[in-house]
Motif scaffolding. Sequence first.
Motif, PDB file in Angstrom:
ATOM      1  N   GLN A 218      67.938  99.295 -17.377  1.00  0.00           N
ATOM      2  CA  GLN A 218      68.777 100.475 -17.206  1.00  0.00           C
ATOM      3  C   GLN A 218      70.058 100.378 -18.045  1.00  0.00           C
ATOM      4  N   GLU A 219      70.619  99.182 -18.170  1.00  0.00           N
ATOM      5  CA  GLU A 219      71.842  99.025 -18.953  1.00  0.00           C
ATOM      6  C   GLU A 219      71.622  99.355 -20.431  1.00  0.00           C
ATOM      7  N   LEU A 220      70.406  99.168 -20.907  1.00  0.00           N
ATOM      8  CA  LEU A 220      70.097  99.390 -22.317  1.00  0.00           C
ATOM      9  C   LEU A 220      69.507 100.768 -22.600  1.00  0.00           C
ATOM     10  N   LEU A 221      68.819 101.360 -21.629  1.00  0.00           N
ATOM     11  CA  LEU A 221      67.996 102.534 -21.931  1.00  0.00           C
ATOM     12  C   LEU A 221      68.248 103.765 -21.070  1.00  0.00           C
ATOM     13  N   LEU A 222      69.183 103.724 -20.156  1.00  0.00           N
ATOM     14  CA  LEU A 222      69.379 104.854 -19.252  1.00  0.00           C
ATOM     15  C   LEU A 222      69.640 106.150 -20.003  1.00  0.00           C
ATOM     16  N   ASP A 223      70.385 106.092 -21.080  1.00  0.00           N
ATOM     17  CA  ASP A 223      70.693 107.305 -21.849  1.00  0.00           C
ATOM     18  C   ASP A 223      69.557 107.694 -22.795  1.00  0.00           C
TER      19      ASP A 223
ATOM     20  N   THR B 243      57.281 100.804 -30.706  1.00  0.00           N
ATOM     21  CA  THR B 243      57.874 102.136 -30.672  1.00  0.00           C
ATOM     22  C   THR B 243      57.108 102.986 -29.671  1.00  0.00           C
ATOM     23  N   GLY B 244      57.852 103.745 -28.881  1.00  0.00           N
ATOM     24  CA  GLY B 244      57.217 104.616 -27.905  1.00  0.00           C
ATOM     25  C   GLY B 244      58.249 105.362 -27.081  1.00  0.00           C
TER      26      GLY B 244
ATOM     27  N   MET C 276      66.166 107.883 -21.638  1.00  0.00           N
ATOM     28  CA  MET C 276      64.975 108.224 -20.857  1.00  0.00           C
ATOM     29  C   MET C 276      64.245 109.399 -21.492  1.00  0.00           C
ATOM     30  N   SER C 277      62.925 109.321 -21.530  1.00  0.00           N
ATOM     31  CA  SER C 277      62.044 110.355 -22.084  1.00  0.00           C
ATOM     32  C   SER C 277      62.214 110.550 -23.583  1.00  0.00           C
ATOM     33  N   GLU C 278      62.895 109.626 -24.252  1.00  0.00           N
ATOM     34  CA  GLU C 278      63.063 109.700 -25.702  1.00  0.00           C
ATOM     35  C   GLU C 278      62.221 108.627 -26.379  1.00  0.00           C
ATOM     36  N   ARG C 279      62.002 108.821 -27.652  1.00  0.00           N
ATOM     37  CA  ARG C 279      61.254 107.864 -28.466  1.00  0.00           C
ATOM     38  C   ARG C 279      62.235 106.826 -29.019  1.00  0.00           C
ATOM     39  N   VAL C 280      61.939 105.553 -28.780  1.00  0.00           N
ATOM     40  CA  VAL C 280      62.787 104.461 -29.257  1.00  0.00           C
ATOM     41  C   VAL C 280      61.907 103.358 -29.841  1.00  0.00           C
ATOM     42  N   THR C 281      62.556 102.447 -30.549  1.00  0.00           N
ATOM     43  CA  THR C 281      61.894 101.236 -31.032  1.00  0.00           C
ATOM     44  C   THR C 281      62.646 100.057 -30.433  1.00  0.00           C
ATOM     45  N   VAL C 282      61.916  99.205 -29.707  1.00  0.00           N
ATOM     46  CA  VAL C 282      62.527  98.011 -29.125  1.00  0.00           C
ATOM     47  C   VAL C 282      61.959  96.779 -29.806  1.00  0.00           C
ATOM     48  N   THR C 283      62.798  95.776 -29.959  1.00  0.00           N
ATOM     49  CA  THR C 283      62.377  94.490 -30.482  1.00  0.00           C
ATOM     50  C   THR C 283      62.788  93.447 -29.461  1.00  0.00           C
ATOM     51  N   GLY C 284      61.868  92.526 -29.184  1.00  0.00           N
ATOM     52  CA  GLY C 284      62.169  91.484 -28.214  1.00  0.00           C
ATOM     53  C   GLY C 284      61.013  90.526 -28.057  1.00  0.00           C
ATOM     54  N   THR C 285      61.032  89.804 -26.945  1.00  0.00           N
ATOM     55  CA  THR C 285      60.006  88.819 -26.648  1.00  0.00           C
ATOM     56  C   THR C 285      58.973  89.430 -25.717  1.00  0.00           C
TER      57      THR C 285
ATOM     58  N   ALA D 233      46.894  88.727 -17.979  1.00  0.00           N
ATOM     59  CA  ALA D 233      45.751  89.639 -17.947  1.00  0.00           C
ATOM     60  C   ALA D 233      46.065  90.970 -17.256  1.00  0.00           C
ATOM     61  N   LYS D 234      47.131  91.025 -16.436  1.00  0.00           N
ATOM     62  CA  LYS D 234      47.394  92.225 -15.654  1.00  0.00           C
ATOM     63  C   LYS D 234      48.660  92.990 -16.024  1.00  0.00           C
ATOM     64  N   ALA D 235      49.574  92.368 -16.750  1.00  0.00           N
ATOM     65  CA  ALA D 235      50.840  93.041 -17.052  1.00  0.00           C
ATOM     66  C   ALA D 235      51.441  92.502 -18.340  1.00  0.00           C
ATOM     67  N   GLN D 236      52.342  93.306 -18.914  1.00  0.00           N
ATOM     68  CA  GLN D 236      53.076  92.861 -20.097  1.00  0.00           C
ATOM     69  C   GLN D 236      54.502  93.394 -20.026  1.00  0.00           C
ATOM     70  N   MET D 237      55.421  92.561 -20.480  1.00  0.00           N
ATOM     71  CA  MET D 237      56.835  92.907 -20.423  1.00  0.00           C
ATOM     72  C   MET D 237      57.503  92.506 -21.722  1.00  0.00           C
ATOM     73  N   ILE D 238      58.421  93.354 -22.170  1.00  0.00           N
ATOM     74  CA  ILE D 238      59.227  93.023 -23.343  1.00  0.00           C
ATOM     75  C   ILE D 238      60.655  92.782 -22.864  1.00  0.00           C
ATOM     76  N   TYR D 239      61.169  91.606 -23.191  1.00  0.00           N
ATOM     77  CA  TYR D 239      62.571  91.281 -22.955  1.00  0.00           C
ATOM     78  C   TYR D 239      63.324  91.713 -24.214  1.00  0.00           C
ATOM     79  N   ILE D 240      64.096  92.784 -24.086  1.00  0.00           N
ATOM     80  CA  ILE D 240      64.669  93.486 -25.233  1.00  0.00           C
ATOM     81  C   ILE D 240      65.854  92.749 -25.843  1.00  0.00           C
ATOM     82  N   GLU D 241      65.768  92.608 -27.167  1.00  0.00           N
ATOM     83  CA  GLU D 241      66.917  92.102 -27.944  1.00  0.00           C
ATOM     84  C   GLU D 241      67.671  93.273 -28.570  1.00  0.00           C
ATOM     85  N   THR D 242      66.921  94.240 -29.137  1.00  0.00           N
ATOM     86  CA  THR D 242      67.556  95.392 -29.781  1.00  0.00           C
ATOM     87  C   THR D 242      66.801  96.673 -29.450  1.00  0.00           C
ATOM     88  N   VAL D 243      67.545  97.780 -29.484  1.00  0.00           N
ATOM     89  CA  VAL D 243      66.976  99.118 -29.291  1.00  0.00           C
ATOM     90  C   VAL D 243      67.469  99.983 -30.441  1.00  0.00           C
ATOM     91  N   ARG D 244      66.528 100.718 -31.052  1.00  0.00           N
ATOM     92  CA  ARG D 244      66.890 101.683 -32.099  1.00  0.00           C
ATOM     93  C   ARG D 244      66.281 103.021 -31.742  1.00  0.00           C
TER      94      ARG D 244
END
Length: 123
Positions: free
Chosen positions: A91-96, A36-37, A98-107, A112-123
Amino acid sequence: MRYPQLYSVVLTAALVGVFTIAAPFAQPKGERRTVTGEVVEMWCYLEAGDRGAAKKACATACAKAGNPIALVDDKGELYLLAGLKSHQPAQELLLDKMSERVTVTGTLVKNAKAQMIYIETVR
């Protein structure tokens, strides 16, 4: 055509077919995670720390232009975001959102330098 050449052509065609069919089913390897963030646009966030409701219009415009989108959690951890299905851009999942608090679930995939979440769901 000699048999070794025929064998080579058939084998090559079979491999191309297998990889063409399997590519859409490729999945990122990592742990399933819920975070969440706040959804941020990377350019302005990294340049000036821009975030919050006052920056929503700018973040949305920059994300529409194709700039990467990320999530900043309550500890300040930054997660790059992408869709899981068919290499869907965030952008297809989160464009609307932006700057809001959401909870994403994914992989979650990280090194050591980066982290990425491949989103399954957004709440």
